[in-house]
Design an enzyme around this catalytic site. Structure first.
Site, PDB file in Angstrom:
ATOM      1  CD  GLN A 239      -2.745  -1.164   2.516  1.00 26.66           C
ATOM      2  OE1 GLN A 239      -2.199  -1.088   3.609  1.00 26.66           O
ATOM      3  NE2 GLN A 239      -4.060  -1.236   2.380  1.00 26.66           N
TER       4      GLN A 239
ATOM      5  CG  HIS B  32      13.570  -2.240  -2.423  1.00 26.31           C
ATOM      6  ND1 HIS B  32      12.312  -2.067  -2.926  1.00 26.31           N
ATOM      7  CD2 HIS B  32      14.411  -2.256  -3.483  1.00 26.31           C
ATOM      8  CE1 HIS B  32      12.376  -1.966  -4.242  1.00 26.31           C
ATOM      9  NE2 HIS B  32      13.653  -2.090  -4.602  1.00 26.31           N
TER      10      HIS B  32
ATOM     11  CG  ASP C  33      11.732   1.645  -3.801  1.00 29.91           C
ATOM     12  OD1 ASP C  33      10.973   1.716  -2.826  1.00 29.91           O
ATOM     13  OD2 ASP C  33      11.483   0.971  -4.816  1.00 29.91           O
TER      14      ASP C  33
ATOM     15  CD1 TRP D 141      35.617 -38.047   1.300  1.00 31.42           C
ATOM     16  CD2 TRP D 141      37.473 -38.473   0.138  1.00 31.42           C
ATOM     17  NE1 TRP D 141      36.688 -37.827   2.127  1.00 31.42           N
ATOM     18  CE2 TRP D 141      37.851 -38.072   1.439  1.00 31.42           C
ATOM     19  CE3 TRP D 141      38.491 -38.781  -0.779  1.00 31.42           C
ATOM     20  CZ2 TRP D 141      39.168 -37.982   1.859  1.00 31.42           C
ATOM     21  CZ3 TRP D 141      39.826 -38.701  -0.374  1.00 31.42           C
ATOM     22  CH2 TRP D 141      40.147 -38.310   0.937  1.00 31.42           C
TER      23      TRP D 141
ATOM     24  N   PRO E  28      26.043 -41.053  -0.479  1.00 33.21           N
ATOM     25  CG  PRO E  28      25.870 -39.816  -2.467  1.00 33.21           C
ATOM     26  CD  PRO E  28      25.048 -40.475  -1.389  1.00 33.21           C
TER      27      PRO E  28
ATOM     28  N   GLY F 294      27.278 -35.876   6.488  1.00 37.22           N
ATOM     29  CA  GLY F 294      27.284 -37.022   7.377  1.00 37.22           C
ATOM     30  C   GLY F 294      26.627 -36.710   8.712  1.00 37.22           C
TER      31      GLY F 294
ATOM     32  CG  LEU G 231      20.815 -33.234   8.524  1.00 36.50           C
ATOM     33  CD1 LEU G 231      20.649 -31.730   8.360  1.00 36.50           C
ATOM     34  CD2 LEU G 231      20.019 -33.947   7.447  1.00 36.50           C
TER      35      LEU G 231
ATOM     36  CB  CYS H 111      40.634 -48.178   2.775  1.00 33.27           C
ATOM     37  SG  CYS H 111      40.096 -49.436   1.607  1.00 33.27           S
TER      38      CYS H 111
ATOM     39  CE  LYS I 288      41.108 -33.289   7.992  1.00 34.92           C
ATOM     40  NZ  LYS I 288      40.090 -34.328   8.243  1.00 34.92           N
TER      41      LYS I 288
ATOM     42  CD  GLU J 258      43.938 -44.329   6.738  1.00 31.18           C
ATOM     43  OE1 GLU J 258      43.687 -45.079   5.788  1.00 31.18           O
ATOM     44  OE2 GLU J 258      43.107 -44.059   7.639  1.00 31.18           O
TER      45      GLU J 258
END
Length: 902
Positions: free
Chosen positions: A100, A118, A154, A583, A608, A640, A642, A717, A767, A814
């Site tokens: 308005q 805005h 604006d 991964w 995944p 992972g 969640l 691994c 790492k 590792e």
């Protein structure tokens, strides 16, 4: 002397909220949480007997609500309206979303003035259609401004701004949901806090870069076809959903919704559709309507709406009126009556719901669509509707027919809409949504994230990011498919035939899968083709053969009378199996775990790794094409913390298979125990020893030593985490290894001559750098490598350390990267080197290289590992069980196994 100090103190203000909608409602609620007093809410009158959400919330709290139809007449403020406003005693006006015109007598009245939200980065895109024009202009940045109101359009001073990236396929709806709504609420409330603390700035808007375009209305949203495909796409998405970009087709106005850019227009196959003014006819395909710009590039439109308000999937343009009505069973008639009651509760202004009652013409709004979809879920959980289903079936009869078809599983699914990309001299089809119950769907709330190509660090595409609600849907679909669907009742040989069909499809698409694996995980293409993909295909073929060979035993009962009685055992599938994979081998880890689950008759929900989801999603597409029933396979890219956690906790998951770190494995094991004592198999970390004796074949020892560490960039691994080399050959071995390392070509994994591709993702690269710094700090000798390669992407040099003591970090932990750790042992001290090799909490793999078979057997029997390699390394086979013990986990992948039955 004296000390003076001052402290800013927030003031709780009396605020008038002037606006409407859910946005206004959320701002109102947050202001109340900040202990401000809302002295009045000024909003629009009720529409069709229903109050605006802001009014409903305020009335519930007992806050005075004013519903003025207008504030001005012929440009002048209405005295009675202004008087009612002033009587509230507001010290600040907050206009979170206001349609308005508010007179300056109101704007300027409060002590602190008025602030307005805005949806643009002022001064660009002043005016009511700011979001639309952000998209229409193809702006790369969007956002919102909270500014001080003045008598311009604006143009008042800026108080606060926040910006976001505008994605290529954003619509008004997606950018609003993702950023403008949630961050806009926070920003508006933050602006009020700044005012309360006396810290709010007033930054004069510059005129440079200021724009103002007209309000987007239906009349001026007609498509001008003499533009590029990108400009057409921007125009359509900029008008989606309101007012809707339209064109004349076959003598009527047709509105276009759901536009995306298409990379490969030449692949479009379907029926032509003549569009006046377009540079060439559109094409009705199974994916939607393909349109062309004057640059011969293409875009895809998903939905079309006609002048009577009817919306259809664009793919159904030539067949939208061909379906016949279905007769309802007695049970379905009960459902229809329940839905009629739901419609009546939403359309409270309608006296009676008839078959011809139109949901939107009877006054329903977008929030009512959300409510209707949720009400359907409550009445029939298997009828999962999307908002678009309601827009496309607006009358009650159409709506019920659509629901019944879905409940019967008869609704026609359009071909999956996925991205096409030209990579590695081929066109790659890459799904990027969640795969639940046999179809690709967006994550709840439209959440997405970018998956990154480790070769250049650039985004590949946006992938749907699963939420807890998505996990619950996927598990429910898998449970339904197991308990009620055809999969659980299928003859084992038929199940094996489908799994074998899937393997055949994977082989047909092996180059595509290998290319996706290379760009998503950094795997060298040739290795991806042979191992990542090749062994995955072998795994599904192997387990397809086990489907009708899973059997129990017959056991005599010694103590029973008569003695001829027997008992028999029967192996049965467990049910819903959750799989969480890492991964380093995205497709192969999926295959190792999924194939056995399917062979036993289970259903699967797989997460995944978040950084490498693409081959899993491509696999889902192939599984659907192979004919696996809906719900048997579900793929959920996500975090992972969640998704993995919810799968661990979910009471309907009966088995969880995990490959990853020991730390996370322990957490998963605990969650599985606490939730419902679900079965668990864990393949965790490793620090695999490789012992090389002086009587070895040196050529083979160097070759196997290199492979044991650098295979798949060390992201392996079972990689040899520590090499023990007999002292008499130590220096020669190191020299030969370094010579070979220096010959390795580091580069693009799609280049067939590349030996060593990028590390999988940036956090892992960091790492590895830190890992090497630890080795240097503790006194190990860095012979070569040890650094990040200075080029785009996540490249790390193959690295060799010597003089590594047993106490050092790099001897214990590792690396999971291309880092060779070499320690000496004294000639003839076999038992001592065995003691050192076994002095680890890991027990996944190990190796020995010697020409002495007696020594090889002696050492292999005494190494504490699930797999011992003799004069070779990294040789795994689908028929051979694989797994570790100690803190490398328990349970086996591959081979004749029964961990997916009970």
């Amino acid at each position: 002397c004296g000390w003076a100090c001052s402290q800013t103190k927030a003031v709780r203000m009396k605020i008038a909220v002037i606006g409407q909608s859910l946005f206004g409602q959320e701002v109102y609620k947050e202001l109340r949480k900040d202990s401000h007093t809302i002295v009045g809410v000024f909003t629009i009158p009720d529409k069709d007997g229903k109050a605006d959400p802001l009014a409903t919330e305020a009335e519930k709290d007992g806050v005075p609500v004013f519903k003025f139809p207008r504030w001005r007449v012929k440009g002048k403020a209405i005295p009675e309206v202004v008087a009612q406003y002033k009587a509230t005693g507001a010290e600040l006006n907050v206009l979170p979303f206001c349609s308005q015109f508010i007179p300056m007598e109101v704007i300027d009245h409060p002590k602190h003035g008025s602030i307005i939200y805005h949806p643009s980065l002022l001064p660009r895109h002043r005016g009511a259609s700011a979001i639309n024009w952000t998209l229409i202009h193809g702006d790369k940045k969007g956002g919102f401004t909270v500014f001080w109101a003045d008598d311009g359009l604006d143009t008042g001073p800026i108080l606060l701004q926040r910006e976001c990236d505008v994605e290529p396929n954003d619509t008004v709806n997606t950018i609003y949901k993702r950023f403008l709504f949630p961050e806009g609420v926070k920003g508006t409330v933050e602006a009020v806090r700044l005012i309360a603390e006396g810290k709010a700035p007033r930054i004069t808007q510059p005129q440079e870069g200021a724009t103002y375009e007209c309000i987007q209305k239906k009349d001026n949203s007609k498509i001008d076809w003499n533009q590029s495909a990108e400009a057409l796409h921007n125009w359509i998405r900029g008008n989606d959903k309101v007012p809707g970009a339209w064109a004349d087709i076959d003598g009527q106005k047709v509105t276009f919704y759901g536009s995306t850019l298409v990379d490969n227009s030449s692949a479009a196959k379907g029926q032509p559709l003549e569009i006046p003014g377009a540079s060439k006819p559109g094409i009705i395909t199974k994916a939607g309507l393909v349109l062309f710009g004057n640059d011969n590039k293409a875009l895809l439109v998903k939905n079309l709406q006609f002048e009577d308000g009817k919306m259809i999937a664009a793919a159904q343009y030539y067949s939208s009126g061909s379906s016949t009505a279905v007769e309802l069973t007695e049970e379905e008639k009960v459902f229809a009556e329940q839905m009629k009651a739901v419609w009546k509760s939403i359309l409270s202004n309608v006296t009676r719901i008839e078959d011809s009652t139109d949901f939107f013409k009877s006054g329903a709004a977008s929030m009512d669509v959300v409510r209707l979809v949720e009400e359907v879920k409550l009445q029939a959980s298997s009828c999962q509707l999307q908002n678009e289903d309601v827009y496309m079936n607006t009358t009650f009869q159409e709506f019920i027919q659509m629901c019944i078809r879905k409940l019967r599983g008869e609704d026609d699914k359009e071909e999956l809409v996925v991205d096409y990309k030209n990579i590695n001299n081929m066109t790659i089809k890459m799904p990027h949504q969640l795969f639940i119950n046999g179809e690709f769907v967006d994550a709840d709330g439209g959440k997405t994230y970018k998956t990154i190509n480790p070769t250049d660090g650039m985004a590949i595409c946006d992938v749907s990011l699963a939420q807890i609600s998505d996990v619950d849907k996927a598990v429910a679909a898998a449970k339904e498919a197991f308990e009620e669907g055809e999969w659980g009742k299928m003859n084992p040989r038929d199940r094996g035939r489908l799994i074998y069909q899937l393997a055949d499809l994977m082989e047909e698409h092996q180059e595509e899968l290998a290319t996706i694996e290379a760009i998503d995980s950094g795997a060298v293409y040739t290795l991806a083709l042979k191992t990542h993909v090749g062994m995955s295909i072998q795994t599904f073929r192997y387990f397809a053969g086990w489907c009708d060979k899973i059997q129990g035993s017959t056991i005599p009962i010694n103590q029973a009378r008569p003695n001829r009685n027997l008992t028999f055992t029967k192996k049965e599938p467990i049910g819903v199996c959750a799989i969480v994979i890492p991964w380093n081998y995205p497709l192969m880890m999926l295959a190792w775990k999924t194939a056995a689950c399917l062979a036993a008759g289970n259903t699967v929900v797989l997460k995944p790794a978040q950084v490498t989801p693409l081959t899993a999603l491509k696999f889902a597409e192939l599984a659907a094409r192979a004919g696996l029933p809906k719900g048997v396979i579900n793929i959920l890219p996500g975090s992972g913390a969640l998704v993995g956690q919810r799968l661990s906790d979910h009471p309907d998951v009966r088995k969880l298979g995990f490959t990853g770190s020991t730390e996370i494995g322990k957490h998963i094991m605990k969650s599985c125990a606490v939730s419902n004592v679900k079965k668990v198999s864990l393949e965790l970390g490793g620090k695999s020893p490789l012992i090389i004796f002086s009587d070895c074949d040196m050529d083979k020892a160097v070759r196997m030593g290199m492979s044991s560490v650098f295979f798949n960039k060390g992201e392996n691994c079972i990689a040899a985490g520590r090499l023990f080399v007999e002292d008499t050959i130590h220096d020669q071995f190191v020299k030969r290894v370094v010579e070979e390392v220096k010959k390795m070509k580091i580069g693009d994994p799609l280049d067939r001559s590349t030996d060593h591709g990028p590390q999988n993702h940036k956090a892992h690269l960091d790492k590895l750098v830190e890992y090497c710094q630890n080795g240097v700090k503790e006194g190990a000798t860095l012979v070569c490598g040890g650094k990040q390669v200075q080029r785009p992407g996540f490249f790390f040099e193959p690295t060799v350390f010597t003089d590594v003591g047993d106490h050092m970090f790099i001897a214990i932990e590792e690396s999971f990267g291309p880092i060779m750790i070499i320690s000496k042992f004294q000639c003839g001290e076999v038992d001592d080197v065995l003691r050192r090799a076994n002095a680890t909490e890991y027990g996944l793999a190990s190796g020995v290289i010697t020409r002495d078979i007696s020594k090889a057997l002696y050492v292999s029997e005494r190494l504490h590992a699930g797999t011992v390699f003799v004069n070779t390394y990294n040789k795994t086979d689908v028929a051979s069980p694989f797994g570790g013990f100690k803190q490398s986990g328990f349970g086996k992948d591959l081979g004749k196994r029964n961990c997916c039955c009970h």
